[in-house]
Design a protein around this motif. Sequence first.
Motif, PDB file in Angstrom:
ATOM      1  N   GLN A 259       0.979  -1.370   0.092  1.00 47.18           N
ATOM      2  CA  GLN A 259       0.166  -0.062  -0.013  1.00 47.18           C
ATOM      3  C   GLN A 259       0.815   1.261  -0.194  1.00 47.18           C
ATOM      4  O   GLN A 259       0.452   2.241  -0.486  1.00 47.18           O
ATOM      5  N   VAL A 260       1.870   0.934   0.628  1.00 46.07           N
ATOM      6  CA  VAL A 260       2.835   2.319   0.499  1.00 46.07           C
ATOM      7  C   VAL A 260       3.115   2.799  -0.809  1.00 46.07           C
ATOM      8  O   VAL A 260       3.457   4.062  -1.021  1.00 46.07           O
ATOM      9  N   MET A 261       3.154   2.114  -1.739  1.00 42.87           N
ATOM     10  CA  MET A 261       3.595   2.694  -3.183  1.00 42.87           C
ATOM     11  C   MET A 261       2.417   3.410  -3.579  1.00 42.87           C
ATOM     12  O   MET A 261       2.606   4.209  -4.666  1.00 42.87           O
ATOM     13  N   GLU A 262       1.104   3.581  -2.971  1.00 45.53           N
ATOM     14  CA  GLU A 262       0.410   4.539  -3.426  1.00 45.53           C
ATOM     15  C   GLU A 262       0.426   5.872  -3.172  1.00 45.53           C
ATOM     16  O   GLU A 262      -0.004   6.938  -3.533  1.00 45.53           O
TER      17      GLU A 262
ATOM     18  N   ILE B 118      -1.283   6.144   5.165  1.00 46.62           N
ATOM     19  CA  ILE B 118      -0.741   4.962   4.701  1.00 46.62           C
ATOM     20  C   ILE B 118       0.604   4.769   5.749  1.00 46.62           C
ATOM     21  O   ILE B 118       0.684   3.629   6.034  1.00 46.62           O
ATOM     22  N   GLY B 119       1.196   5.759   6.030  1.00 41.09           N
ATOM     23  CA  GLY B 119       2.434   5.286   6.679  1.00 41.09           C
ATOM     24  C   GLY B 119       3.519   4.713   5.536  1.00 41.09           C
ATOM     25  O   GLY B 119       3.261   4.763   4.328  1.00 41.09           O
ATOM     26  N   VAL B 120       4.732   4.270   6.103  1.00 36.91           N
ATOM     27  CA  VAL B 120       5.745   3.654   5.218  1.00 36.91           C
ATOM     28  C   VAL B 120       6.262   2.557   5.717  1.00 36.91           C
ATOM     29  O   VAL B 120       7.262   1.627   4.967  1.00 36.91           O
ATOM     30  N   TYR B 121       5.451   1.753   6.361  1.00 38.72           N
ATOM     31  CA  TYR B 121       5.768   0.429   7.048  1.00 38.72           C
ATOM     32  C   TYR B 121       5.037  -0.726   6.200  1.00 38.72           C
ATOM     33  O   TYR B 121       3.750  -0.530   6.008  1.00 38.72           O
ATOM     34  N   THR B 122       5.674  -1.696   5.728  1.00 41.60           N
ATOM     35  CA  THR B 122       4.753  -2.770   5.252  1.00 41.60           C
ATOM     36  C   THR B 122       5.437  -4.180   6.145  1.00 41.60           C
ATOM     37  O   THR B 122       6.621  -4.499   6.109  1.00 41.60           O
TER      38      THR B 122
ATOM     39  N   LEU C 100       8.266 -10.166  -4.474  1.00 38.70           N
ATOM     40  CA  LEU C 100       7.958 -11.331  -3.618  1.00 38.70           C
ATOM     41  C   LEU C 100       8.608 -11.618  -2.410  1.00 38.70           C
ATOM     42  O   LEU C 100       8.451 -11.762  -1.141  1.00 38.70           O
ATOM     43  N   GLY C 101      10.267 -11.473  -2.645  1.00 38.69           N
ATOM     44  CA  GLY C 101      11.160 -11.656  -1.590  1.00 38.69           C
ATOM     45  C   GLY C 101      10.913 -10.707  -0.622  1.00 38.69           C
ATOM     46  O   GLY C 101      11.343 -10.988   0.756  1.00 38.69           O
ATOM     47  N   LEU C 102      10.585  -9.350  -0.814  1.00 35.88           N
ATOM     48  CA  LEU C 102      10.322  -8.385   0.121  1.00 35.88           C
ATOM     49  C   LEU C 102       9.310  -8.366   1.107  1.00 35.88           C
ATOM     50  O   LEU C 102       9.166  -7.643   2.188  1.00 35.88           O
ATOM     51  N   TYR C 103       8.617  -9.422   1.080  1.00 33.73           N
ATOM     52  CA  TYR C 103       7.367  -9.795   1.737  1.00 33.73           C
ATOM     53  C   TYR C 103       7.849 -10.827   2.747  1.00 33.73           C
ATOM     54  O   TYR C 103       7.062 -11.190   3.643  1.00 33.73           O
ATOM     55  N   MET C 104       9.021 -11.380   3.019  1.00 30.85           N
ATOM     56  CA  MET C 104       9.583 -12.234   3.734  1.00 30.85           C
ATOM     57  C   MET C 104       9.916 -11.477   5.059  1.00 30.85           C
ATOM     58  O   MET C 104      10.044 -12.404   6.153  1.00 30.85           O
ATOM     59  N   PHE C 105      10.053 -10.102   5.323  1.00 28.68           N
ATOM     60  CA  PHE C 105      10.137  -9.457   6.273  1.00 28.68           C
ATOM     61  C   PHE C 105       9.488  -8.016   6.394  1.00 28.68           C
ATOM     62  O   PHE C 105       9.012  -7.831   5.316  1.00 28.68           O
ATOM     63  N   GLY C 106       9.539  -7.383   7.414  1.00 28.57           N
ATOM     64  CA  GLY C 106       9.119  -6.063   7.496  1.00 28.57           C
ATOM     65  C   GLY C 106      10.048  -5.212   6.710  1.00 28.57           C
ATOM     66  O   GLY C 106      11.102  -5.614   6.303  1.00 28.57           O
ATOM     67  N   THR C 107       9.322  -3.859   5.947  1.00 29.16           N
ATOM     68  CA  THR C 107      10.169  -3.261   5.312  1.00 29.16           C
ATOM     69  C   THR C 107       9.714  -1.824   5.399  1.00 29.16           C
ATOM     70  O   THR C 107       8.510  -1.387   5.987  1.00 29.16           O
ATOM     71  N   LEU C 108      10.672  -0.759   5.676  1.00 27.94           N
ATOM     72  CA  LEU C 108      10.434   0.656   5.587  1.00 27.94           C
ATOM     73  C   LEU C 108      10.789   1.235   4.362  1.00 27.94           C
ATOM     74  O   LEU C 108      11.976   1.269   3.669  1.00 27.94           O
ATOM     75  N   LEU C 109       9.926   1.811   3.685  1.00 31.43           N
ATOM     76  CA  LEU C 109       9.997   2.493   2.368  1.00 31.43           C
ATOM     77  C   LEU C 109      11.095   3.830   2.610  1.00 31.43           C
ATOM     78  O   LEU C 109      10.818   4.746   3.434  1.00 31.43           O
TER      79      LEU C 109
ATOM     80  N   ASN D 293      11.175   9.807   3.842  1.00 34.36           N
ATOM     81  CA  ASN D 293      12.536   9.531   4.362  1.00 34.36           C
ATOM     82  C   ASN D 293      12.515   9.834   6.106  1.00 34.36           C
ATOM     83  O   ASN D 293      12.916   9.058   6.907  1.00 34.36           O
ATOM     84  N   MET D 294      11.836  10.976   6.315  1.00 37.82           N
ATOM     85  CA  MET D 294      11.639  11.528   7.540  1.00 37.82           C
ATOM     86  C   MET D 294      10.630  10.503   8.395  1.00 37.82           C
ATOM     87  O   MET D 294      10.863  10.340   9.599  1.00 37.82           O
ATOM     88  N   ARG D 295       9.756  10.190   7.801  1.00 38.83           N
ATOM     89  CA  ARG D 295       8.786   9.529   8.494  1.00 38.83           C
ATOM     90  C   ARG D 295       9.407   7.948   8.654  1.00 38.83           C
ATOM     91  O   ARG D 295       9.156   7.492   9.649  1.00 38.83           O
ATOM     92  N   ALA D 296      10.100   7.616   7.804  1.00 37.31           N
ATOM     93  CA  ALA D 296      10.643   6.252   7.841  1.00 37.31           C
ATOM     94  C   ALA D 296      11.705   6.362   9.025  1.00 37.31           C
ATOM     95  O   ALA D 296      11.829   5.257   9.860  1.00 37.31           O
ATOM     96  N   PHE D 297      12.498   7.195   9.286  1.00 34.00           N
ATOM     97  CA  PHE D 297      13.597   7.391  10.203  1.00 34.00           C
ATOM     98  C   PHE D 297      12.637   7.396  11.621  1.00 34.00           C
ATOM     99  O   PHE D 297      13.040   6.535  12.682  1.00 34.00           O
ATOM    100  N   ARG D 298      11.545   8.220  11.733  1.00 34.38           N
ATOM    101  CA  ARG D 298      10.895   7.972  13.058  1.00 34.38           C
ATOM    102  C   ARG D 298      10.043   6.763  13.333  1.00 34.38           C
ATOM    103  O   ARG D 298      10.033   6.193  14.593  1.00 34.38           O
TER     104      ARG D 298
END
Length: 671
Positions: free
Chosen positions: A50-53, A64-68, A158-167, A188-193
């Motif tokens: 969803q973060v790609m939206e 939406i935030g930046v976390y998947t 597909l491989g990026l759903y193996m773990f959590g990701t921060l955009l 980027n600021m949101r990802a760091f927080r």
Amino acid sequence: MTEKEATLGRWHKEFFENIHLFMKSGLSQAEAKSILEEFLVLSQATPKPQVMEIFQEPDRLEEIGVYTDIKKEPRDFMLKFLDPIMKKFTVEGAENLKLLNGVIGKFPVTLISNHLSHLDAPAIFTLLYNTGEEGRKIAESLVFIAGRLAFEPDFTRLGLYMFGTLLVCSKKDMADNPSLSDVMTKINMRAFRHSQKLKSEGRIISIFPEGTRSRDGRLMPFVDTVYHYVANQVILPISLEGTDKILPIEGLLFNQAVGKLVIGKPVLVGELTRKEMEHFPSHIEQIQFPGVGDKKQFIIDNLALLVGSNLNKHKHGTYRNLYKGNGKSNSLISLPKTPEENIVIIGSSNMSVAVACVLANKNVKVTIYDPNSEFVKQSNEEKRDVIHYPIYKLPPNIDFSDDPSVFEKATLFVQGTNPWEFDSIFPKIKPYLQNNKSPIANVIKGFTGSKKGLILEDLTDLLGIERDRLAVVSGACYPDQIMERKISGFEVSASSDALIEKIQLLFNTSYVFTRPAINPHDTKGVQLGGALKTIYAVAMGLVEGYFKRELGGNVDNTLFHLSNRFFNEMVSIGVTLGGDQATFNGLSGMTDFMLACFGSDTRDRKYGYDLAHGTRPEKITNGFYGLKVLPNLIHLDEKKHPIVASSYKAVIQNEDFDKIAELLQLQLARL
């Protein structure tokens, strides 16, 4: 994994050729076909996160935030899919994971790794997940920092759903998409927080500090933005080898490559609060901020050392000169408490910095003297020569100084000033060199503008330096390749046998081999070999450029036929100027001549080549300067020395080289 501009049909067809790899790993044809089909179904059925939206609707960033988070079905499948591919990978240092017991969840933890492939993050997860209870616990805690483009292709997502990701968004992505730069900055600021919040929940933020994949497997400089993710935190260093061999940059065919993942010991980087330190495990080492200097750069460089210490010595890249060149383990060069030698290198040049790195392998202190105070200050702060080798970090026993008083305690001087820069360096330091009677070894090739034209002769005649203090170190080697720690060699000449032995010991490492010259006391001949070959390299470049321009293709026949003529003329001039003929058969003569005239990195030959194509390079080379001053030393007789006389006309007097080349060709044919 890689983006591939191809139709879906071709995508599938090429991907299915991987069936042979899975069968080779022990699966039946039906099982191999089934796992490939499942990959294709899941890769299409699994949507973009969803973060790609956000990139279509920037106003929804807060919503939406930046976390998947992890998706269990893709994760379980990818573990099954990668298992046969990574069968030949091993894990070392698994016992170090136990050191994090009681740390995760109480203190912030960040995983760092070198970056070789789009497969690195899935590989790290898979290898840790399959490494016992501690490994699985760590793997399930991982949250990788992921760039926007990693989520785009079906093949990589597909491989990026193996773990959590921060955009996050890279500087390059922001530069390529200026209309999105504002929202990317906010992402980027949101990802760091959000990373801070995840760490407090016991998650491990995982990053690749190089910022992008290394194309040759060697460590690149760690980016400074990493500092904010690692300062005052526990770092788990990971070193990867072989993931770049599993999947080539172009294509979709996997290889069952040999590789390994090395887990380093966790380290506290920076400082925690006094209250936190009271409960912090004593078995975890700490890298503290330095009292002086650039603290951020210090931390970043130490992270690179944590990763590099478990890589093959040929993979150290930017940081290779920080390790001891003794051919043994990855031990770091340190600043000796009681150095055996206090070496001062006079002048900053490519060769002086390369030689400094060779000498730094010994128990010595090396100071590079340069009167440019701004250059000295910046180079000391960043621990690199910011002009000549800005990419390479320098070891702690090398520093820079603009204060000539450093000459007072030197036990050895190394002359590293380019010939055309003598007047800007030597007048100020002359009394220091006269008062301190330590030996002086010259490592620079080329002629000076004096009547004698050679560096050691100038030191004697113009500065009053005693002859028995002087030595020359020369050989067939590019300073760039010495910095890369490729096998190289020098030969030494001096009037004193004891001085030759001293220099030979200092200049010998596991990658640089130093020996006495054929005639160990012919300092003039060794200097002349190194100086004259630069001139003949310019001439060879002129010939190569001319014939390639006129005839096209390779001109190897021409160059190698003329090389014998060139070398014989070079020796003739060298003997006339006072060198021993036998000396020119050594490293500083014939071997260096061959390197200069035919090596791929020779600046002098390139100077001549560009000139033949109508471009006059702005940067001075030793060959150009030597050709310019050679008439001070010898009459350029067109009959006796047609090659160098013709080169002088073309390079210095700017005469029409096409006409010169035709006349030279006729003259050489008659010799």
